[in-house]
Write an enzyme that holds these catalytic residues in place. Structure first.
Site, short mmCIF file in Angstrom:
data_model
loop_
_atom_site.label_atom_id
_atom_site.label_comp_id
_atom_site.label_asym_id
_atom_site.label_seq_id
_atom_site.Cartn_x
_atom_site.Cartn_y
_atom_site.Cartn_z
N THR A 1 -3.61 7.43 -21.33
CA THR A 1 -3.41 6.06 -20.88
C THR A 1 -2.00 5.68 -21.30
O THR A 1 -1.35 6.40 -22.06
CB THR A 1 -4.41 5.08 -21.54
OG1 THR A 1 -4.38 5.28 -22.95
CG2 THR A 1 -5.82 5.29 -21.03
N GLU B 1 -0.54 4.82 -0.46
CA GLU B 1 -1.33 6.04 -0.68
C GLU B 1 -0.48 7.27 -0.41
O GLU B 1 0.35 7.28 0.50
CB GLU B 1 -2.56 6.05 0.23
CG GLU B 1 -3.68 5.19 -0.30
CD GLU B 1 -4.90 5.21 0.59
OE1 GLU B 1 -5.12 6.19 1.30
OE2 GLU B 1 -5.63 4.20 0.57
N ARG C 1 -1.41 -1.49 -18.93
CA ARG C 1 -2.70 -0.81 -18.81
C ARG C 1 -2.62 0.18 -17.65
O ARG C 1 -2.26 -0.21 -16.53
CB ARG C 1 -3.82 -1.81 -18.52
CG ARG C 1 -3.96 -2.93 -19.52
CD ARG C 1 -5.30 -3.60 -19.41
NE ARG C 1 -6.30 -2.74 -19.98
CZ ARG C 1 -6.46 -2.53 -21.30
NH1 ARG C 1 -5.69 -3.16 -22.17
NH2 ARG C 1 -7.39 -1.73 -21.75
N TYR D 1 0.86 -1.18 0.00
CA TYR D 1 0.00 0.00 0.00
C TYR D 1 0.89 1.23 0.00
O TYR D 1 1.90 1.27 0.71
CB TYR D 1 -0.89 0.03 1.26
CG TYR D 1 -2.35 -0.13 0.91
CD1 TYR D 1 -2.96 0.75 0.02
CD2 TYR D 1 -3.11 -1.15 1.47
CE1 TYR D 1 -4.30 0.59 -0.32
CE2 TYR D 1 -4.44 -1.31 1.14
CZ TYR D 1 -5.03 -0.43 0.24
OH TYR D 1 -6.34 -0.58 -0.09
N LYS E 1 -1.95 2.29 -25.00
CA LYS E 1 -2.40 2.34 -26.40
C LYS E 1 -1.16 2.52 -27.30
O LYS E 1 -0.30 1.66 -27.30
CB LYS E 1 -3.44 3.45 -26.58
CG LYS E 1 -4.71 3.21 -25.76
CD LYS E 1 -5.78 4.24 -26.08
CE LYS E 1 -7.08 3.96 -25.36
NZ LYS E 1 -7.14 4.53 -24.01
N ASP F 1 -6.74 15.21 -23.54
CA ASP F 1 -6.68 13.76 -23.30
C ASP F 1 -5.98 13.16 -24.52
O ASP F 1 -6.58 13.03 -25.59
CB ASP F 1 -8.12 13.24 -23.16
CG ASP F 1 -8.17 11.73 -22.96
OD1 ASP F 1 -7.14 11.06 -23.19
OD2 ASP F 1 -9.25 11.22 -22.60
N1 DSN Z 1 -10.24 4.63 -24.91
C1 DSN Z 1 -11.29 3.85 -25.45
C2 DSN Z 1 -10.92 3.32 -26.79
O1 DSN Z 1 -10.61 4.15 -27.59
O2 DSN Z 1 -10.98 2.12 -27.09
C3 DSN Z 1 -11.86 2.92 -24.50
O3 DSN Z 1 -12.48 3.67 -23.50
#
Ligand code: DSN
Length: 512
Positions: A304, A100, A313, A98, A307, A275
């Site tokens: 994220t 935090e 992830r 943990y 991708k 984003d």
């Molecule tokens: N980010 C999305 C996508 O483009 O697949 C999933 O939420």
């Protein structure tokens, strides 16, 4: 590019150059035998043996997932393949801790190794993206956006209220002042790209928490060209005067000029939040530079890490010093305890992304997307905006007389994994849709190049042309059912498998 380092394994001599594409080619028999004793094979086999001893069905599912991924022609724009180093960095005892808080300011004792991991991940992120501050704890893109929303709300709504009341913390406010502040926090506006133009659910849409937090308006794209119309964004922003101007997308096949978006944000007193989840790898690889790199222009950037960035992830937030303290409150504000093992995977992936090979990879992702778009257009497919200049494209499958749902399902029958997506002003809504989104990050990691993209375009067109819309049990036209000749599906699946056989996935991993 003979002997290039494969991102899917560390055996540098595993690959050779093909005359056709200059990309990685099939492993030779000599390396086939070498892979059974590779470091990666030994590591993954040992790990699976340990899991199998406790719950064999889980070990089997892990092995089956590798087999499935090896066999599929993956065109999902938001997926990729992380390197063995990234995967292995996640499977260990860092998970047991943990932590935090943030580096050096934890709510738990004994966090020195987590501090090391988080510091290294943040350092790589700052260096890679040229950001003053990086927060690497978010567990996903939604989490990263929530951290960013609350950082902006805290900075622009809560802090001024505390100053006005002459107190330092919300606990010191009177009940009456607290009630006023809570109403103010809930009464803020966000302007983001509409879902059917390619925006994301977390950019203020009602079914999502972001739409329940903010009064949201959308900007779309030009009905003729499908392109973002900055004058129209400016017009809506002037009228709506949002607290947050949100830029970024998950299904818009073009670049966004963030210099212009910042100008618009400044004009109306909004904070620009970008984003970049989909195109973070293209920013990291400097394919998106200048006006198309969000980091110098946005006050806050979320992403994220799994991708086009090709990490584990997870999520991440970048910002300048003004918002750093608020961003660092992400846990426990909206995040549960950090995942130190995933932060370790992020650190490894970000280190990989700082290598020159990653910039070359990012360039190939876009070249491949352009080639795929050209191959499809030449065969008569209708593409939203007519093409792409990023990693994704959106096929309007109504040109084939289909819904996105029919196309997605039938393509899967032929071994091609995609996902359906709305097109601008989609008459079929967000469930059935009229589009199929395609992306090249995963196949590019696998080594496919421009010539193979034309083959992939041919396979896609063959299947899409062969699908016939089906009827429901009552004989009425169905938006979900379809008819695809089994022989066509099998032939295309075979051709897809032949294509992929030249580009083995995780070539250094042999599970035996
Ligand atoms: N980010 C999305 C996508 O483009 O697949 C999933 O939420």
């Amino acid at each position: 590019m003979a002997n290039q380092v494969s991102p899917l394994g560390t055996t540098a001599a595993m690959t050779t150059t093909t005359a056709k594409t200059g990309t990685a080619a099939k492993a030779t028999p000599a390396t086939e035998s070498a892979k059974t004793g590779s470091t990666e094979s030994v590591a993954f086999r040992a790990a699976l043996d340990v899991v199998r001893a406790v719950e064999p069905r889980i070990a089997d599912a892990i092995g089956a997932e590798l087999a499935d991924q090896r066999e599929s022609l993956k065109l999902i724009a938001s997926e990729n393949y992380a390197s063995p180093a990234v995967l292995l960095a996640m499977g260990n005892w860092l998970s047991d801790k943990y932590a935090e808080g943030t580096v050096g300011r934890r709510f738990y004792a004994g966090c020195r190794n987590v501090d090391t991991v988080e510091s290294i991940a943040a350092e790589h992120a700052r260096e890679l993206f040229g950001a003053a501050h990086a927060y690497v704890q978010p567990h996903s893109g939604i989490d990263a956006n929530l951290v960013a929303f609350w950082a902006v709300l805290a900075d622009r709504v809560e802090s001024p209220a505390l100053r006005r009341a002459g107190v330092r913390q919300v606990n010191e406010l009177t009940d009456q002042d607290w009630a006023v502040l809570r109403r103010e926090l809930g009464d803020q506006r966000m302007l983001g790209m509409s879902l059917d133009a390619g925006g994301h659910l977390t950019h203020g849409f009602r079914p999502n928490i972001s739409g329940k937090m903010f009064d949201q308006r959308s900007y779309g794209t030009d009905p003729e060209t499908g392109l973002l119309d900055y004058d129209e964004v400016r017009r809506i922003a002037r009228e709506f005067r949002p607290l947050i101007l949100m830029a970024g997308y998950s299904a818009y096949p073009r670049r966004v000029n963030f210099r212009l978006m910042r100008e618009i944000a400044d004009e109306v007193g909004a904070t620009l939040l970008v984003d970049m989840a989909h195109f973070a790898g293209l920013v990291a690889g400097k394919v998106f530079a200048g006006d198309f790199d969000p980091v110098p222009y946005a006050q806050i950037v979320t992403t994220t890490t799994h991708k086009s960035l090709r990490g584990p992830r997870g999520g991440m937030v970048l910002c300048g010093p003004e918002l750093a303290d608020q961003v660092d409150r992400g846990c426990p504000m909206v995040l549960g305890g950090p995942l130190p093992h995933v932060m370790a995977g992020k650190a490894v992936a970000l280190a990989e992304a700082r290598r020159p090979e990653f910039a070359a990879y990012a360039g190939r992702v876009v070249e491949n997307a352009v080639a795929l778009a050209e191959g499809l257009s030449r065969r008569g497919a209708r593409l939203v905006t007519g093409g792409t200049d990023n990693h994704l494209l959106l096929v309007d499958v109504s040109g084939y007389g289909l819904t996105g749902r029919q196309a997605e399902a039938a393509l899967l029958d032929a071994g091609i994994v995609t996902n359906r997506n709305s097109v601008p002003r989609d008459p079929n809504g967000a469930w059935y849709t009229s589009g199929v989104r395609l992306g090249t990050p995963a196949l590019t990691t696998r080594g496919l190049g421009v010539a193979e993209m034309d083959d992939v375009a041919g396979l896609l067109h063959t299947v899409l042309s062969a699908i016939r819309p089906g009827v429901g049990p009552d004989g009425a036209p169905s938006k979900a059912r379809y008819v695809l000749d089994r022989a066509v599906a099998e032939r295309v699946a075979g051709q897809a498998a032949d294509l992929l056989a030249d580009y083995p996935l995780y070539p250094v991993v042999d599970l035996g």
